[in-house]
Design a protein around this motif. Sequence first.
Motif, PDB file in Angstrom:
ATOM      1  N   PHE A  60       0.842  -1.186   0.000  1.00 24.56           N
ATOM      2  CA  PHE A  60       0.000   0.000   0.000  1.00 24.56           C
ATOM      3  C   PHE A  60       0.879   1.239   0.000  1.00 24.56           C
ATOM      4  CE2 PHE A  60       0.739  -1.032   4.396  1.00 24.56           C
ATOM      5  CZ  PHE A  60       0.898   0.190   5.030  1.00 24.56           C
ATOM      6  N   LEU A  61       0.260   2.361  -0.344  1.00 23.37           N
ATOM      7  CA  LEU A  61       0.970   3.637  -0.384  1.00 23.37           C
ATOM      8  C   LEU A  61       0.497   4.528   0.763  1.00 23.37           C
ATOM      9  CD1 LEU A  61       0.849   4.446  -4.204  1.00 23.37           C
ATOM     10  CD2 LEU A  61       2.798   3.630  -2.889  1.00 23.37           C
ATOM     11  N   LYS A  62       1.432   5.280   1.293  1.00 20.57           N
ATOM     12  CA  LYS A  62       1.139   6.241   2.344  1.00 20.57           C
ATOM     13  C   LYS A  62       1.856   7.533   1.995  1.00 20.57           C
ATOM     14  CE  LYS A  62       5.059   4.929   5.140  1.00 20.57           C
ATOM     15  NZ  LYS A  62       5.786   6.152   4.901  1.00 20.57           N
ATOM     16  N   LEU A  63       1.529   8.586   2.673  1.00 24.82           N
ATOM     17  CA  LEU A  63       2.235   9.841   2.461  1.00 24.82           C
ATOM     18  C   LEU A  63       3.614   9.751   3.127  1.00 24.82           C
ATOM     19  CD1 LEU A  63      -0.719  12.291   3.067  1.00 24.82           C
ATOM     20  CD2 LEU A  63       0.239  11.551   0.886  1.00 24.82           C
ATOM     21  N   PRO A  64       4.610  10.443   2.610  1.00 25.87           N
ATOM     22  CA  PRO A  64       5.979  10.278   3.141  1.00 25.87           C
ATOM     23  C   PRO A  64       6.137  10.595   4.624  1.00 25.87           C
ATOM     24  CG  PRO A  64       6.047  11.409   1.032  1.00 25.87           C
ATOM     25  CD  PRO A  64       4.601  11.286   1.413  1.00 25.87           C
ATOM     26  N   TRP A  65       5.340  11.493   5.206  1.00 27.24           N
ATOM     27  CA  TRP A  65       5.507  11.847   6.608  1.00 27.24           C
ATOM     28  C   TRP A  65       4.710  10.935   7.541  1.00 27.24           C
ATOM     29  CZ3 TRP A  65       3.064  14.997   3.058  1.00 27.24           C
ATOM     30  CH2 TRP A  65       1.691  15.085   3.174  1.00 27.24           C
ATOM     31  N   GLN A  66       3.896  10.042   6.998  1.00 29.06           N
ATOM     32  CA  GLN A  66       3.125   9.126   7.834  1.00 29.06           C
ATOM     33  C   GLN A  66       3.988   7.942   8.253  1.00 29.06           C
ATOM     34  OE1 GLN A  66      -0.131   8.305   5.182  1.00 29.06           O
ATOM     35  NE2 GLN A  66      -1.422   9.859   6.131  1.00 29.06           N
ATOM     36  N   SER A  67       3.685   7.391   9.422  1.00 26.51           N
ATOM     37  CA  SER A  67       4.408   6.212   9.898  1.00 26.51           C
ATOM     38  C   SER A  67       3.455   5.017   9.949  1.00 26.51           C
ATOM     39  CB  SER A  67       5.007   6.468  11.277  1.00 26.51           C
ATOM     40  OG  SER A  67       3.988   6.733  12.208  1.00 26.51           O
ATOM     41  N   VAL A  68       4.041   3.820   9.947  1.00 29.59           N
ATOM     42  CA  VAL A  68       3.258   2.585   9.931  1.00 29.59           C
ATOM     43  C   VAL A  68       3.540   1.810  11.210  1.00 29.59           C
ATOM     44  CG1 VAL A  68       2.881   0.404   8.736  1.00 29.59           C
ATOM     45  CG2 VAL A  68       3.317   2.470   7.424  1.00 29.59           C
ATOM     46  N   VAL A  69       2.475   1.385  11.889  1.00 31.60           N
ATOM     47  CA  VAL A  69       2.587   0.543  13.075  1.00 31.60           C
ATOM     48  C   VAL A  69       2.011  -0.819  12.706  1.00 31.60           C
ATOM     49  CG1 VAL A  69       1.880   0.242  15.478  1.00 31.60           C
ATOM     50  CG2 VAL A  69       2.347   2.530  14.596  1.00 31.60           C
ATOM     51  N   ARG A  70       2.821  -1.873  12.848  1.00 33.45           N
ATOM     52  CA  ARG A  70       2.375  -3.230  12.522  1.00 33.45           C
ATOM     53  C   ARG A  70       1.975  -3.970  13.797  1.00 33.45           C
ATOM     54  NH1 ARG A  70       6.083  -1.704   9.010  1.00 33.45           N
ATOM     55  NH2 ARG A  70       5.726  -2.065   6.810  1.00 33.45           N
ATOM     56  N   VAL A  71       0.800  -4.607  13.749  1.00 32.36           N
ATOM     57  CA  VAL A  71       0.270  -5.357  14.889  1.00 32.36           C
ATOM     58  C   VAL A  71       0.003  -6.781  14.425  1.00 32.36           C
ATOM     59  CG1 VAL A  71      -1.597  -5.493  16.580  1.00 32.36           C
ATOM     60  CG2 VAL A  71      -0.818  -3.265  15.772  1.00 32.36           C
ATOM     61  N   PRO A  72       0.505  -7.799  15.153  1.00 34.85           N
ATOM     62  CA  PRO A  72       0.197  -9.181  14.760  1.00 34.85           C
ATOM     63  C   PRO A  72      -1.289  -9.471  14.949  1.00 34.85           C
ATOM     64  CG  PRO A  72       1.524  -9.143  16.768  1.00 34.85           C
ATOM     65  CD  PRO A  72       1.398  -7.739  16.294  1.00 34.85           C
ATOM     66  N   TYR A  73      -1.882 -10.104  13.946  1.00 28.81           N
ATOM     67  CA  TYR A  73      -3.315 -10.364  13.940  1.00 28.81           C
ATOM     68  C   TYR A  73      -3.625 -11.853  14.017  1.00 28.81           C
ATOM     69  CZ  TYR A  73      -8.185  -9.939  12.416  1.00 28.81           C
ATOM     70  OH  TYR A  73      -9.542  -9.996  12.335  1.00 28.81           O
ATOM     71  N   SER A  74      -2.646 -12.685  13.748  1.00 27.86           N
ATOM     72  CA  SER A  74      -2.880 -14.125  13.712  1.00 27.86           C
ATOM     73  C   SER A  74      -2.975 -14.697  15.123  1.00 27.86           C
ATOM     74  CB  SER A  74      -1.745 -14.822  12.960  1.00 27.86           C
ATOM     75  OG  SER A  74      -0.522 -14.606  13.626  1.00 27.86           O
TER      76      SER A  74
END
Length: 113
Positions: A60-74
């Motif tokens: 997926f695409l995000k804006l350059p100043w945005q950050s991504v937080v990954r959470v395990p879902y399984s």
Amino acid sequence: MTEYRYPKFPVLIPVVVIVLVLIGVIGIISASTVGVGDVALVVDPLSGTVSNPVVGPRWFLKLPWQSVVRVPYSTQYLILSDSDPNADFASLMCFSSEGIEVTTDIVVRFALM
């Protein structure tokens, strides 16, 4: 009379190359992935918002100043055992009603929803 010599390549070519390189760098900074069993939340510090969850696997695409937080879902598990080499913790020790020390192996399955 002096003869004017044109450059071997027009001035427009370096400008086009620089613009394409900048677009490529911004594209690389803006692209993000989510793996199998993970959910990504895109956090925007400028507006103070959190996006809807992006469920993987996908790009997926995000804006350059945005950050991504990954959470395990399984579904995950926690092993308490002395005999399993992959155990997270040691077995639980308790006493039976006769006063005998008993060790118990436990597997706990859980999921964050």
